[in-house]
Structures are given as C-alpha cells and as structure tokens.
Design an enzyme around this catalytic site. Structure first.
Site, PDB file in Angstrom:
ATOM      1  N   PRO A   1      -2.764  -4.013  -2.948  1.00 24.83           N
ATOM      2  CA  PRO A   1      -3.329  -3.959  -1.598  1.00 24.83           C
ATOM      3  C   PRO A   1      -4.808  -3.585  -1.591  1.00 24.83           C
ATOM      4  CG  PRO A   1      -2.006  -2.042  -2.027  1.00 24.83           C
ATOM      5  CD  PRO A   1      -1.798  -2.945  -3.190  1.00 24.83           C
TER       6      PRO A   1
ATOM      7  N   CYS B   1      10.447   1.640   1.776  1.00 19.02           N
ATOM      8  CA  CYS B   1      11.406   0.618   2.217  1.00 19.02           C
ATOM      9  C   CYS B   1      12.842   1.119   2.115  1.00 19.02           C
ATOM     10  CB  CYS B   1      11.211  -0.670   1.430  1.00 19.02           C
ATOM     11  SG  CYS B   1      11.252  -0.417  -0.356  1.00 19.02           S
TER      12      CYS B   1
ATOM     13  N   GLU C   1      10.984  -8.481  -2.456  1.00 16.32           N
ATOM     14  CA  GLU C   1      11.423  -7.117  -2.125  1.00 16.32           C
ATOM     15  C   GLU C   1      10.899  -6.818  -0.730  1.00 16.32           C
ATOM     16  OE1 GLU C   1      13.364  -5.491  -3.907  1.00 16.32           O
ATOM     17  OE2 GLU C   1      13.150  -6.356  -5.898  1.00 16.32           O
ATOM     18  N   LEU C   2      11.724  -7.018   0.299  1.00 18.60           N
ATOM     19  CA  LEU C   2      11.229  -6.939   1.674  1.00 18.60           C
ATOM     20  C   LEU C   2      11.728  -5.652   2.349  1.00 18.60           C
ATOM     21  CD1 LEU C   2      11.678 -10.737   2.424  1.00 18.60           C
ATOM     22  CD2 LEU C   2       9.760  -9.559   1.346  1.00 18.60           C
TER      23      LEU C   2
ATOM     24  N   TRP D   1       0.795  -1.226   0.000  1.00 18.09           N
ATOM     25  CA  TRP D   1       0.000   0.000   0.000  1.00 18.09           C
ATOM     26  C   TRP D   1       0.828   1.278   0.000  1.00 18.09           C
ATOM     27  CZ3 TRP D   1       1.989   2.039   4.308  1.00 18.09           C
ATOM     28  CH2 TRP D   1       2.397   1.156   5.316  1.00 18.09           C
ATOM     29  N   ASN D   2       2.148   1.182   0.185  1.00 15.51           N
ATOM     30  CA  ASN D   2       2.901   2.445   0.290  1.00 15.51           C
ATOM     31  C   ASN D   2       3.116   3.106  -1.077  1.00 15.51           C
ATOM     32  OD1 ASN D   2       4.626   0.285  -0.297  1.00 15.51           O
ATOM     33  ND2 ASN D   2       6.393   1.274   0.655  1.00 15.51           N
TER      34      ASN D   2
END
Ligand code: NAD
Length: 477
Positions: free
Chosen positions: A178, A285, A251-252, A152-153
């Site tokens: 999301p 991130c 992609e964490l 959601w970012n």
C-alpha cells in the site's frame, strides 16, 4: 529510534528509484495528521521495465538450486530479526498500531520467510502406478512471474506472506504494497536485496493502485495475481484477470461471528475477546465482530465486555502506554462514525465508546454496541474498525443461522467447554478458519483464507506454496 526515512524509493530492475518528475503520494502520520514524507509513484515505463525484469528473474530464480533459494530466504528472515527494532517504529508512525504490535508484525515476517525457506524443498509431485516399462509422473513447477497487491492494515506481514511463498516456489514477484505505509515495506525489501535474492526475482513498486493493477494484469508476462483487500476491489481484479485466465489468490473481507455459549469459561472468554477485538484498532479481516451470546449469560457478558473495553487506553502508538492507536487513514473515521450512528438510530445500545477520540489524529474510541438490530447496516457490512456488536441467541441452530447469514466466510469463533458442541460448531460454520476457545488462527504453517465472497486460495502452510505452483502430468511409454 523514531527518525522516519524521508528518501522513500521503489525497487525495479535492481535499482532504487525516485524523483525524475514522477508523481508523489503524501505519507501522513495517522496519530498526528502530520506529513512524514513523499512517496514516488511508478509510471507506465517503470512498470514495463519491472515486467521485463520479472520475466528474466523467473528464468534465473527457477533454475537456482532449491537449497540456495532456501538459504537466501533464511537470510532474509535473519536480517528482518536484526532490523526489527528499527522497522517497527516506522510501521507505527505510518500505520498507527502500537509499537508492541508493530514489532510483533515485523517479527512475524521473519517467521514467514523461515517457514517458506523450509517449505521450498517440499514441492513434491507423485508417481502413478503403471504396468512395467511405463511411468507416469505428476510434477509441480513454479507458475511464473507474480503480481502481488497487499493492504495497509498489516503492510509488512501481508506483503511477506506473498513474497516468501512465491520466491520459495521459484517464482519471480512484483510486489505492490500500500502507498499509505511504504517505509516499513521498503525496509523489508532491503532485507530481501541484502540477502542476495537476485534483483530481477523480487521487485517493489508503488503507484496509483488501479493503474498499476490494470497494467500488470494485462501483461502476458504475469501468470498469477495475489490480492488481499476489500471484496469490491477483489471482484474488480478478478474480472481483469478473466481476460488473461490468470490464476488468483483472493484474501478478501470478513465479518467474523463469535458464538459464545452458556457453558463457556466466561471470564477467560471476556479477557480474550476484549483484548483481541481492539488489536490494530479492529482493522483486521479476521477481527471478532458479531458476538452472538447465549441468553443465560447475555447480561453478564455485555457488562463484563463493556467494563474491560472502557479501560483500553487509546493514544499515539509510539507512546508505550497506548493499547490502541488511531485508525490507519482518514477514510476510516467517517466510515465507522456512519455505521455507529446508523446502529444507534435503529435502537442499538452504546455500552462503551461510540464517538471520535480527541486530537488531530484519526482516533475513534473502542466501541461496544449491544442489542444491535439485524436491520443495522453494521450487521451486514464489515466495520473494519474498533466496534464490537453483541446480540443474544437461544439455540444452537439459531446461532448458526445468524453466523452464516452473510455472503462472507473468512473466520468464525466459538467459546464452549462442551467438546461435542465445539465439533458441531466447527463443522457448521461456513468459514475458512475456525477458532475454538481462542482467536489465534494465523500462523506461518497454517492455511489462511476464506470461502464464499471472502475469496479463495490459502496463504500459509503447504497450501500457500501450492498456490504458486502448477501441476504437469508426464506419461512415458
Ligand atoms: P479499498 O477497497 O479502496 O482498498 C482496499 C485495498 O485494495 C487497499 O490496500 C488499496 O490500496 C487496494 N486497492 C484499491 N483499489 C485497487 C486496485 N484497483 N488495484 C489494486 N489494489 C487496489 O478500501 P480502503 O479504504 O483502503 O479499505 C476499506 C476496506 O477495505 C475496509 O473496510 C476493509 O473491508 C477492506 N480491507 C480489507 C483488508 C483485508 O485484510 N482483507 C485490508 C484492508 C482493507
């Protein structure tokens, strides 16, 4: 301009779907707490239909001439640009970011589709040297139907990175963006449909995330998973993927260090750092978060940073004066509050912010903490919010030891006017991306991804295309 679409739908098997007794998710405006709409959620039968459609779509799309694929991806980009002014306010209303940031994000999707339209033509293999009469080829082929989960970012840009690259490679894709921010992703999907991408090749679903991911990953039709989100969810999905030995791109999270040396251009570094840290209310991130500042400039840096941050205007992202909006959902505000309180209790100094904002929305003030003890939870856990942490260091080795001490390794930054020192720091940081004297590290043609628990695989660049291709060696005698 700001009329939010209330007829939200998902797209499977060539049809927009809603209603029919399906469960719904309430969409909330994070700046006001008001309900915007209800989103229909796909059920198991919907997902089965999407899977069969994706299997058909793969056969159709992989057989489509690459120039036609490229032309359609360019068309998606054109439509996104044409509709950007309509899409951006919806993104702001459901996610919170200021309108200028929302418009920039939407336009970045067009750049991504354009880039992968070109890259589609470059799925090159190679020919191996063999004696006359023999030939060995290395071919690249699309991996197959893809399931893509994005957060959601950056709801539209992160979905677009996965969709554009998968389609460029010749894969079909089921995207699950999301549930909190659906209108903007539906609008991008409409561009994909209107550009003439075959209905079975690209689909869009919403649902209960755990149900959708378990269902899609368990299907033998799905050959590749791409996920952007938190480290715990990434690990969970990797375990599910192990059963079917599915290829993954992960992609964490990160917890980006910023090493500021005494020989940096201090004013420029402060301007860039204060402007970048609070973009998207810090919910990025690769957001610069752990500032390690060399002793000689520590006082000047903390003072200059706090001065700049205290001037940031917070408000509804639709308000043209707002430089920072609310946090995207009501999970984030208590999470940030707890981390800041823990740091304060353990001795950190609050130089700016340090409290919720006013009103009904999920507002939290832009916050600067200095002298943060290493024992504070926030030094180990990504705040994913508008919080900068500042600590002093003495030597190069100490800075590197601090920067690399966490299990994450996504982005890292350093500010120095000494070229040799810049090279050494770029070599020493255990991250997938380094920004030297700047924070601009994301672009369609550049690989984006991390190391350690921040994940593996890249999005963007030739590496992004390659992640949707398999390698086949053909030996002919
Ligand atoms: P979360 O860990 O529950 O979810 C993170 C994302 O994964 C969300 O988009 C969610 O919809 C999705 N998700 C959750 N469970 C899933 C499942 N079983 N299958 C498929 N997708 C699933 O946390 P959250 O409250 O949404 O966000 C909190 C944390 O997530 C943040 O603190 C941040 O560290 C991380 N995050 C990272 C990014 C990123 O860009 N790497 C983006 C968003 C959130």
């Amino acid at each position: 301009m700001t009329n939010y679409p209330t007829d939200l739908k998902f797209y499977i098997n060539g049809h927009w779907r809603s209603g029919d007794g399906r469960a719904v998710h309430r969409i909330i405006n994070p700046a006001t707490g008001e309900k915007l709409a209800e989103l229909p959620l796909a059920n198991a039968a919907d997902l089965d239909e999407a899977l069969l459609s994706a299997a058909r779509g793969f056969e159709i799309w992989r057989a489509t001439d690459v120039n036609e694929r490229a032309a359609k991806l360019h068309k998606v980009a054109d439509l996104i640009r044409q509709r950007a002014d309509a899409i951006a306010p919806w993104l702001t209303m459901e996610q919170g970011k200021p309108l200028a940031e929302a418009k920039g994000e939407v336009l970045s999707c067009a750049a991504t589709f354009d880039y992968f339209a070109e890259e589609a033509k470059r799925s090159y293999g190679r020919i191996l040297v063999r004696p006359t009469g023999q030939r060995s080829l290395v071919l690249k082929q699309p991996i197959g139907p893809v399931a893509a989960f994005s957060p959601w970012n950056f709801p539209v840009s992160l979905m677009s990175k996965k969709m554009a690259a998968a389609l460029a490679a010749g894969c079909s894709i089921i995207a699950k963006p999301p549930e909190e921010t659906p209108a903007c992703t539906i609008a991008i999907m409409q561009c994909v449909v209107d550009a003439g991408i075959p209905a079975d090749a690209a689909q869009l679903v919403f649902g209960v995330p755990d149900m959708v991911s378990r269902h899609l990953i368990a299907s033998p039709i799905i050959r590749k998973i791409s996920f952007t989100g938190s480290v715990p969810v990434g690990k969970h999905l990797l375990k599910l993927c192990a059963d079917g030995v599915k290829r993954t791109t992960m992609e964490l999270g990160g917890h980006a260090p910023v090493i500021v040396f005494e020989d940096c251009n201090l004013e420029k570094t402060l301007d860039l750092a204060a402007a970048t840290k609070y973009r998207n209310a810090g919910q990025i991130c690769i957001s610069p978060t752990r500032f390690y500042v060399q002793q000689g400039i520590y006082e000047a840096f903390t003072k200059g940073f706090a001065e700049r941050v205290s001037k940031i205007k917070v408000g509804n992202g639709l308000d043209i004066d707002s430089a920072m909006g609310p946090l995207a959902n009501d999970r984030r505000t208590p999470a940030i509050e707890a981390l800041v309180e823990d740091a304060r209790a353990k001795g950190a100094k609050v130089l700016a912010g340090g409290a919720r904002g006013g009103g009904a929305g999920n507002f939290y003030q832009p916050t600067v903490l200095s002298d943060v003890p290493a024992s504070a939870d926030v030094m180990d856990n990504e705040p994913f919010g508008p919080v900068a942490l500042i600590r002093p260091f003495a030597t190069f080795d100490e800075a590197i030891e601090q920067a690399n001490r966490l299990p994450f390794g996504l982005a890292g930054y350093a500010f120095t006017e000494n070229g040799r020192q810049a090279n050494r720091i770029a070599d020493a940081l255990e991250v997938g991306m380094v920004g030297l004297n700047n924070f601009a590290i994301s672009a369609p043609d550049a690989p984006f991804g991390g190391v350690k628990e921040s994940g593996f695989g890249s999005e963007g660049g030739p590496e992004g295309l390659d992640s949707y291709l398999v390698t086949k060696a053909v030996h002919q005698y």
